[in-house]
Design a protein around this motif. Structure first.
Motif, PDB file in Angstrom:
ATOM      1  N   TYR A  91       1.258  -1.127  -0.117  1.00 33.29           N
ATOM      2  CA  TYR A  91      -0.122  -0.019  -0.262  1.00 33.29           C
ATOM      3  C   TYR A  91       0.707   1.148   0.216  1.00 33.29           C
ATOM      4  CZ  TYR A  91      -3.561   3.422   1.284  1.00 33.29           C
ATOM      5  OH  TYR A  91      -3.960   5.236   1.287  1.00 33.29           O
ATOM      6  N   MET A  92       1.854   1.403   1.269  1.00 34.78           N
ATOM      7  CA  MET A  92       2.908   2.771   0.996  1.00 34.78           C
ATOM      8  C   MET A  92       3.281   2.606  -0.264  1.00 34.78           C
ATOM      9  SD  MET A  92       3.991   2.319   4.396  1.00 34.78           S
ATOM     10  CE  MET A  92       4.351   0.545   4.922  1.00 34.78           C
ATOM     11  N   LEU A  93       3.975   1.189  -1.083  1.00 30.85           N
ATOM     12  CA  LEU A  93       5.249   1.916  -2.144  1.00 30.85           C
ATOM     13  C   LEU A  93       3.669   2.420  -2.959  1.00 30.85           C
ATOM     14  CD1 LEU A  93       7.119  -1.952  -2.508  1.00 30.85           C
ATOM     15  CD2 LEU A  93       7.707   0.549  -2.070  1.00 30.85           C
ATOM     16  N   GLN A  94       2.601   1.882  -3.854  1.00 26.85           N
ATOM     17  CA  GLN A  94       1.429   1.633  -4.555  1.00 26.85           C
ATOM     18  C   GLN A  94       1.238   3.857  -4.148  1.00 26.85           C
ATOM     19  OE1 GLN A  94      -1.289  -0.615  -3.390  1.00 26.85           O
ATOM     20  NE2 GLN A  94      -0.275  -2.429  -4.627  1.00 26.85           N
ATOM     21  N   HIS A  95       1.859   4.436  -2.734  1.00 22.58           N
ATOM     22  CA  HIS A  95       0.942   5.618  -2.532  1.00 22.58           C
ATOM     23  C   HIS A  95       2.108   6.340  -2.751  1.00 22.58           C
ATOM     24  CE1 HIS A  95      -2.199   3.577  -1.463  1.00 22.58           C
ATOM     25  NE2 HIS A  95      -3.176   4.736  -2.165  1.00 22.58           N
ATOM     26  N   GLY A  96       3.262   5.712  -2.907  1.00 20.06           N
ATOM     27  CA  GLY A  96       4.739   7.087  -2.935  1.00 20.06           C
ATOM     28  C   GLY A  96       5.345   6.882  -2.256  1.00 20.06           C
ATOM     29  N   ILE A  97       5.472   6.011  -1.330  1.00 15.68           N
ATOM     30  CA  ILE A  97       6.768   5.727  -0.344  1.00 15.68           C
ATOM     31  C   ILE A  97       7.582   4.872  -0.619  1.00 15.68           C
ATOM     32  CG2 ILE A  97       6.681   4.875   2.000  1.00 15.68           C
ATOM     33  CD1 ILE A  97       5.104   7.468   1.732  1.00 15.68           C
ATOM     34  N   ILE A  99      11.037  -5.973   3.418  1.00 13.31           N
ATOM     35  CA  ILE A  99      10.779  -4.586   2.634  1.00 13.31           C
ATOM     36  C   ILE A  99      11.403  -5.265   1.542  1.00 13.31           C
ATOM     37  CG2 ILE A  99      10.517  -2.207   2.462  1.00 13.31           C
ATOM     38  CD1 ILE A  99      10.367  -1.987   5.016  1.00 13.31           C
ATOM     39  N   LYS A 100      12.814  -5.572   1.735  1.00 13.38           N
ATOM     40  CA  LYS A 100      13.249  -6.013   0.229  1.00 13.38           C
ATOM     41  C   LYS A 100      13.327  -7.399  -0.318  1.00 13.38           C
ATOM     42  CE  LYS A 100      18.327  -7.618  -0.671  1.00 13.38           C
ATOM     43  NZ  LYS A 100      20.074  -7.457  -0.299  1.00 13.38           N
ATOM     44  N   ARG A 101      12.440  -8.366   0.105  1.00 10.76           N
ATOM     45  CA  ARG A 101      12.205  -8.701  -0.406  1.00 10.76           C
ATOM     46  C   ARG A 101      10.245  -8.958  -0.876  1.00 10.76           C
ATOM     47  NH1 ARG A 101      11.898 -14.867   2.987  1.00 10.76           N
ATOM     48  NH2 ARG A 101      11.682 -15.315   0.721  1.00 10.76           N
ATOM     49  N   ILE A 102      10.148  -7.951  -0.615  1.00 13.04           N
ATOM     50  CA  ILE A 102       8.896  -7.361  -0.692  1.00 13.04           C
ATOM     51  C   ILE A 102       9.216  -6.951  -2.465  1.00 13.04           C
ATOM     52  CG2 ILE A 102       6.253  -6.072  -0.830  1.00 13.04           C
ATOM     53  CD1 ILE A 102       6.172  -7.222   2.086  1.00 13.04           C
ATOM     54  N   ASP A 103      10.062  -6.027  -2.286  1.00 14.23           N
ATOM     55  CA  ASP A 103      10.514  -4.798  -3.328  1.00 14.23           C
ATOM     56  C   ASP A 103      11.649  -4.313  -2.937  1.00 14.23           C
ATOM     57  OD1 ASP A 103      10.804  -2.585  -5.340  1.00 14.23           O
ATOM     58  OD2 ASP A 103       8.767  -2.427  -4.717  1.00 14.23           O
ATOM     59  N   ARG A 104      12.552  -5.001  -4.354  1.00 11.49           N
ATOM     60  CA  ARG A 104      14.203  -4.671  -3.730  1.00 11.49           C
ATOM     61  C   ARG A 104      14.425  -2.792  -4.132  1.00 11.49           C
ATOM     62  NH1 ARG A 104      17.520  -8.242  -3.614  1.00 11.49           N
ATOM     63  NH2 ARG A 104      17.328 -10.806  -3.333  1.00 11.49           N
ATOM     64  N   GLY A 105      13.700  -2.213  -4.573  1.00  9.76           N
ATOM     65  CA  GLY A 105      13.789  -1.586  -5.337  1.00  9.76           C
ATOM     66  C   GLY A 105      13.424  -0.176  -4.360  1.00  9.76           C
ATOM     67  N   ALA A 106      13.093  -0.683  -3.324  1.00 10.76           N
ATOM     68  CA  ALA A 106      12.714  -0.058  -1.667  1.00 10.76           C
ATOM     69  C   ALA A 106      14.044   0.623  -1.666  1.00 10.76           C
ATOM     70  CB  ALA A 106      11.564  -0.612  -1.241  1.00 10.76           C
ATOM     71  N   THR A 107      14.312   1.630  -1.150  1.00  7.42           N
ATOM     72  CA  THR A 107      15.581   2.164  -0.180  1.00  7.42           C
ATOM     73  C   THR A 107      15.586   1.943   1.517  1.00  7.42           C
ATOM     74  OG1 THR A 107      16.006   3.921  -1.805  1.00  7.42           O
ATOM     75  CG2 THR A 107      16.869   3.555   0.111  1.00  7.42           C
ATOM     76  N   ARG A 108      16.347   1.400   1.962  1.00  5.40           N
ATOM     77  CA  ARG A 108      16.390   0.697   3.285  1.00  5.40           C
ATOM     78  C   ARG A 108      16.851   1.024   4.247  1.00  5.40           C
ATOM     79  NH1 ARG A 108      16.272  -3.240  -0.516  1.00  5.40           N
ATOM     80  NH2 ARG A 108      18.027  -3.707   0.398  1.00  5.40           N
ATOM     81  N   ILE A 109      17.130   2.027   5.247  1.00  7.35           N
ATOM     82  CA  ILE A 109      17.598   2.889   5.934  1.00  7.35           C
ATOM     83  C   ILE A 109      17.465   1.868   7.584  1.00  7.35           C
ATOM     84  CG2 ILE A 109      18.818   4.491   7.415  1.00  7.35           C
ATOM     85  CD1 ILE A 109      17.954   6.050   4.033  1.00  7.35           C
ATOM     86  N   THR A 110      17.961   1.145   8.467  1.00 11.01           N
ATOM     87  CA  THR A 110      18.230   0.630   9.593  1.00 11.01           C
ATOM     88  C   THR A 110      18.988   2.206  10.916  1.00 11.01           C
ATOM     89  OG1 THR A 110      20.454  -0.615   9.181  1.00 11.01           O
ATOM     90  CG2 THR A 110      18.130  -1.287   9.074  1.00 11.01           C
ATOM     91  N   LEU A 111      18.575   2.118  11.288  1.00  8.96           N
ATOM     92  CA  LEU A 111      18.901   3.091  12.910  1.00  8.96           C
ATOM     93  C   LEU A 111      19.635   2.538  13.743  1.00  8.96           C
ATOM     94  CD1 LEU A 111      17.006   6.377  12.607  1.00  8.96           C
ATOM     95  CD2 LEU A 111      18.822   5.899  11.394  1.00  8.96           C
TER      96      LEU A 111
END
Length: 201
Positions: free
Chosen positions: A167-173, A189-201
């Motif tokens: 849902y978030m990916l479809q709405h521009g996140i 998230i990587k397994r859901i969409d490899r194109g998403a940027t992921r940052i861990t703190l």
């Protein structure tokens, strides 16, 4: 919810503590079990749960849809044990019983739902200043009533993480920041969409 201004930090901590206390009580009243099922889709796992529940007369459900191929089932121990060979026979890569005595996100949590809803009703909430995507409906929670309903329903409902992220990916996140001790959610998230940027703190 606290970060979005819908819930004070102190009330958030109180809710987390009360939810944990009640879940422990539910596990004592109706002990349950959970297991991770790797390599099957959600529809297949739901069918396996229904078959095991029918065999045993006890509840078993899909508790967590974490990402494609990584699901968690939850419910009565006898039903779960009946489901394990079914999952293997349907092609599961691995079936891993979890070291828990509480059947989270299953009907076995029903015994505490009314009490937790009462706590929610007495907790001050305001509409969130930024969108919050709940994982019961996999949709935004815009009002106080929606937040209270979601938090109550979440005890017995499937965690629809895959759909929430979609849902978030479809709405521009396109960027996800994970705050915590590890990077579990970022890995999902990587397994859901490899194109998403992921940052861990």
């Amino acid at each position: 919810l606290t970060a979005a201004g819908a819930l004070s930090f102190a009330d958030g901590v109180r809710l987390v503590r009360e939810r944990g206390r009640l879940m422990k009580a539910a596990g004592e009243r109706a002990p349950g079990a959970m297991a991770a099922v790797l390599g099957l889709d959600a529809e297949t796992v739901r069918a396996i749960c229904a078959e095991a529940a029918a065999q045993t007369g006890q509840p078993l459900v899909l508790a967590n849809d974490n990402c494609e191929g990584q699901l968690v089932i939850s419910g009565d121990r006898a039903a779960l044990e009946a489901a394990l060979p079914l999952a293997t026979a349907r092609g599961a890569k691995r079936v891993i019983p979890l070291a828990v005595s509480v059947a989270s996100h299953s009907p076995l949590m029903e015994t505490i739902t009314a009490e937790f809803r009462e706590t929610l009703a007495n907790t001050p909430l305001t509409p969130p200043a930024v969108p919050i995507v709940g994982n019961v409906q996999a949709a935004p929670l815009n009002t106080v009533d929606e937040i209270r309903a979601e938090l109550g329903d979440q005890l017995t409902s499937t965690v629809r993480w895959t759909e929430s992220v979609q849902y978030m990916l479809q709405h521009g996140i396109d960027t996800f920041v994970e705050l915590g001790p590890k990077d579990v959610l970022s890995g999902l998230i990587k397994r859901i969409d490899r194109g998403a940027t992921r940052i861990t703190l």
